[in-house]
Design an enzyme around this catalytic site. Structure first.
Site, short mmCIF file in Angstrom:
data_model
loop_
_atom_site.label_atom_id
_atom_site.label_comp_id
_atom_site.label_asym_id
_atom_site.label_seq_id
_atom_site.Cartn_x
_atom_site.Cartn_y
_atom_site.Cartn_z
N HIS A 473 -25.16 13.74 -27.23
CA HIS A 473 -25.87 14.35 -28.36
C HIS A 473 -27.32 13.92 -28.52
CE1 HIS A 473 -26.27 16.69 -31.87
NE2 HIS A 473 -25.06 16.55 -32.35
N TYR A 589 -22.11 18.21 -45.62
CA TYR A 589 -23.19 18.30 -44.63
C TYR A 589 -23.03 19.59 -43.84
CZ TYR A 589 -26.10 16.80 -40.60
OH TYR A 589 -27.06 16.70 -39.61
N THR A 602 -32.87 19.04 -36.34
CA THR A 602 -31.97 19.52 -37.38
C THR A 602 -32.40 19.01 -38.76
OG1 THR A 602 -30.47 17.64 -37.13
CG2 THR A 602 -30.00 19.61 -35.81
#
Length: 783
Positions: A473, A589, A602
């Site tokens: 990630h 979230y 993001t």
């Protein structure tokens, strides 16, 4: 050792008669062709860099400017207002050129400077235009005159035929929100989650922060924003991902699935042949910048493509304090794992990419290799699945020299990692629900040692032909990997295809060198560390509770009939489902992108709002249907507004995060920031975007539909929910939690999501039994 001999270009021996030199013409030819290919790539990269550098102009426009200037000079007018004459006076070769040549050279130099000035002006104008975001807040279909003029200007200044990175220099920098705005929106977001006394205490902390320390921290942040392309991204990558010392497996990495209903071929090697070939075709397009720049769906507004640079040839390197992301310019091979052995597979021969049939042939060689793994080799990958510090120490101690270093370098420098899995996965006919859950867990963590979790992404090819991937990630977010995976799935099935027997199409070159088996010398002490890391990883993997289910009762088509945002509709359903599951609300979230800005990643959308809570309570208390509808629309509108704020750089959480980082650098404590950053996200959600719509025909071939992807739970006592909206009548959900928490259950929560969606549909269609079928060209039967 046949492959070792083929790697030798020449041999020589010293005899009494002299030196006996033996050249391998085949090897030398391979060296030559490899060099030619390398130089072609360098020249292509230089060409693309130049084209991107002058965008939105084109290289040919330089010639147009030169000709225009020379033409005006021919008419005895001076468009330069004397500058050409000034340049002519200072030419270093003015004495060796004729006056006419001096004039031409001066005119060309002036034209070039004028051309560069025009490019700079156009890019500056485009950057200013792309900084305008009011269009996003206007009602769909009712644009203001200002926005209409803005759209026309963006079209004019955007140029023609952009390459992948053409817009990078024109994207605006991420703005730093005002402290008072961020604090105000934060307090608004936690109002429905706190008691009156708790909210007053938090309000007092926020007021003290805003009037005191916050202004000091904000000054440093604004200074960084002036200097850096993005004031968030580098700190986000380092402190959220790379400095985490826990396992990245489950906690950070995520996965993507294969087609839900179709397996193009049951032959493992054949599926690998097409899949790996398609991945390298994508890399070729990426290197040539032939991939179209991503845009906001339905608009001409470009998105940042910076994350695409590290898709291939990238690895996360462990460190004792922090990891690093290492990227190499190129790699001609893959690292492959099968039954405890590691192989290197060269993907090019004679300067060309291997065909799918040739890759299948090479993969089959690996599958047929009977050699056993060496001591410690089989579960070596567990080091990447466990805690980061032990892996960093083991890497430094046992993989710093000799054959271990060479083999580890081979894995880390590979284009990507491939696992040939002996298991069968996918939606199985005898247990479709349970098989999807097992499929998700397999892609997320596997056996905890048969993936290389540090690679940018690892492709998994199962025994029955199913595929999937696991992605690291830190280097990029899911939309970038999803774009790659959609291309691969479409290319595999619709372009490359298979023959009647299920094998890849094309011919085989039987003279291809065998895949090279990697060698290891792993001492007992290292094997013990591997076992410890595996124990940590297995405990983490066994604790994951996963549930994947396709929701086919209705989808985007029906939601849009209500004039509602599909994403907002699903988020409200998740709020309703969580309230029914827990009897309370929680901090929620939802990931939103900030790629409207340079190097954007993001931002968080806090989906639990006062409006959503009011709607849920009204619905659960049985209030009037019209009143509930009105509250629902208000909740959806508020969610959309928050989503747009996040996309346009006015989010809450990244700003507070960066302020917290500055406070740590300055060595000061902020009770407000400390409390904000410690709040748990018990419901973490993300929508996986479906981007390459043009590559799929979901109307005529609805079975060729991906299941999307998912991630592990963020909080020990919470849920992770990923969803993908596919076609007009399908939404796939991936729900995760932990077995160790008795209050969470992925299947129970999945059932609550399904019930919530159906109840919301009934709220708007009380008298329609099957609203998803009537008038819709794509029915449930088609799926």
């Amino acid at each position: 050792m046949a492959e070792a001999h083929q790697a030798v270009a020449f041999q020589f021996t010293i005899t009494p008669e002299g030196i006996d030199l033996q050249l391998s013409h085949q090897a030398l030819r391979q060296v030559y062709l490899s060099g030619v290919r390398s130089w072609k790539k360098r020249l292509s990269r230089l060409k693309n860099n130049f084209i991107t550098g002058v965008y939105p102009a084109s290289p040919s426009s330089w010639l147009f400017v030169v000709i225009a200037i020379l033409a005006t000079m021919y008419t005895r007018s001076d468009p330069s207002m004397g500058l050409i004459a000034k340049i002519q006076e200072h030419l270093p070769v003015s004495q060796s050129l004729s006056p006419q040549c001096q004039t031409v050279v001066s005119a060309v130099l002036f034209s070039t400077l004028l051309w560069l000035s025009l490019i700079f002006t156009m890019r500056l104008c485009l950057k200013q235009l792309l900084s305008y975001h009011r269009w996003m807040f206007e009602q769909h279909g009712k644009l203001s005159n200002t926005t209409k003029i803005w759209v026309a200007l963006v079209r004019i200044f955007s140029g023609r035929k952009p390459l992948l990175y053409s817009y990078q220099g024109s994207l605006p920098n991420l703005p730093v929100p005002a402290i008072k705005d961020t604090v105000k929106r934060y307090l608004e977001s936690v109002l429905p989650l706190m008691s009156a006394s708790e909210f007053e205490r938090m309000k007092s902390l926020a007021r003290d922060f805003e009037s005191g320390l916050g202004n000091r921290l904000q000054w440093y942040l604004k200074l960084k924003a002036l200097w850096a392309a993005n004031y968030v991204s580098d700190w986000w990558e380092e402190y959220i991902y790379l400095r985490s010392r826990g396992p990245i497996m489950v906690n950070s990495n995520y996965y993507g699935m294969d087609f839900l209903y179709v397996t193009p071929t049951p032959i493992q090697a054949a599926r690998a042949g097409n899949t790996l070939h398609a991945l390298l075709l994508y890399r070729r397009k990426l290197n040539r910048e032939e991939i179209k720049p991503s845009r906001v769906p339905g608009t001409i507004i470009p998105l940042c493509a910076a994350q695409c640079e590290r898709i291939f040839n990238t690895t996360r390197i462990p460190g004792e304090e922090t990891d690093t992301v290492q990227h190499w310019q190129n790699s001609d091979y893959l690292a492959i794992y099968h039954r405890g052995r590691y192989f290197r597979l060269w993907m090019y021969n004679a300067g060309r990419l291997l065909s799918p049939r040739e890759i299948e042939y090479q993969i089959q060689r690996i599958l047929d290799d009977p050699s056993p793994p060496s001591a410690g080799e089989e579960k070596l990958g567990a080091l990447t699945a466990g805690d980061r510090v032990p892996w960093a120490q083991a890497r430094k101690q046992f993989f710093n020299s000799g054959i271990n270093k060479r083999s580890l370098d081979c894995i880390e420098k590979a284009a990507f990692f491939v696992t040939l899995d002996d298991d069968e996965q996918g939606m199985m006919g005898n247990d479709p629900d349970g098989s999807l859950d097992r499929y998700a867990k397999s892609l997320l963590h596997g056996k905890c040692y048969d993936r290389w979790f540090d690679k940018s992404f690892s492709v998994v090819i199962y025994k029955n032909g199913k595929t999937g991937l696991n992605a690291e990630h830190s280097w990029a977010d899911a939309p970038v990997v999803a774009h790659l995976w959609e291309y691969v799935l479409a290319t595999d099935s619709f372009q490359l295809g298979y023959n009647e027997e299920g094998h890849c199409k094309g011919d085989i070159n039987p003279n291809l060198p065998k895949p090279q088996r990697l060698s290891w010398d792993i001492p007992q002490e290292c094997q013990e560390q591997i076992s410890e890391s595996l124990e940590v990883a297995k405990a983490l993997a066994d604790d994951v509770d996963f549930h994947v289910f396709p929701f086919r009762d209705f989808g985007k088509w029906q939601i849009k009939k209500f004039r509602l945002s599909p994403d907002a509709f699903i988020q409200m359903a998740l709020q309703l489902a969580y309230y029914r599951d827990k009897g309370m609300f929680c901090l929620t979230y939802e990931a939103s992108m900030t790629r409207l800005f340079r190097e954007g990643r993001t931002e968080t959308v806090r989906s639990c709002t006062s409006e959503s809570c009011a709607f849920v309570k009204a619905l659960e208390s049985g209030e009037d249907r019209d009143h509930c509808r009105r509250l629902f629309r208000q909740a959806c509108d508020k969610h959309q507004h928050l989503y747009r704020l996040a996309m346009t750089g006015a989010g809450i959480d990244r700003h507070l995060f960066c302020l917290y980082v500055v406070s740590k650098y300055l060595g000061v404590e902020s009770p407000f920031l400390k409390e904000v950053l410690s709040e748990p996200w018990r419901l973490s959600t993300s929508q996986t975007p479906f981007q390459n719509v043009e590559l799929f025909d979901l109307v005529n071939h609805p079975e060729y539909i991906s299941c999307g992807g998912g991630f592990g739970p963020v909080a020990d006592d919470g849920y992770g929910v990923a969803y993908i909206i596919l076609g007009e009548n399908m939404i796939n959900f991936h729900v995760s939690c932990k077995h160790s928490c008795a209050q969470t259950d992925s299947h129970k929560f999945g059932a609550q999501i399904r019930r919530a969606l159906l109840d919301l549909l009934a709220l708007f269609c009380p008298d329609q039994n099957e609203p998803t079928i009537a008038g819709n060209p794509q029915t449930k039967k088609d799926l």
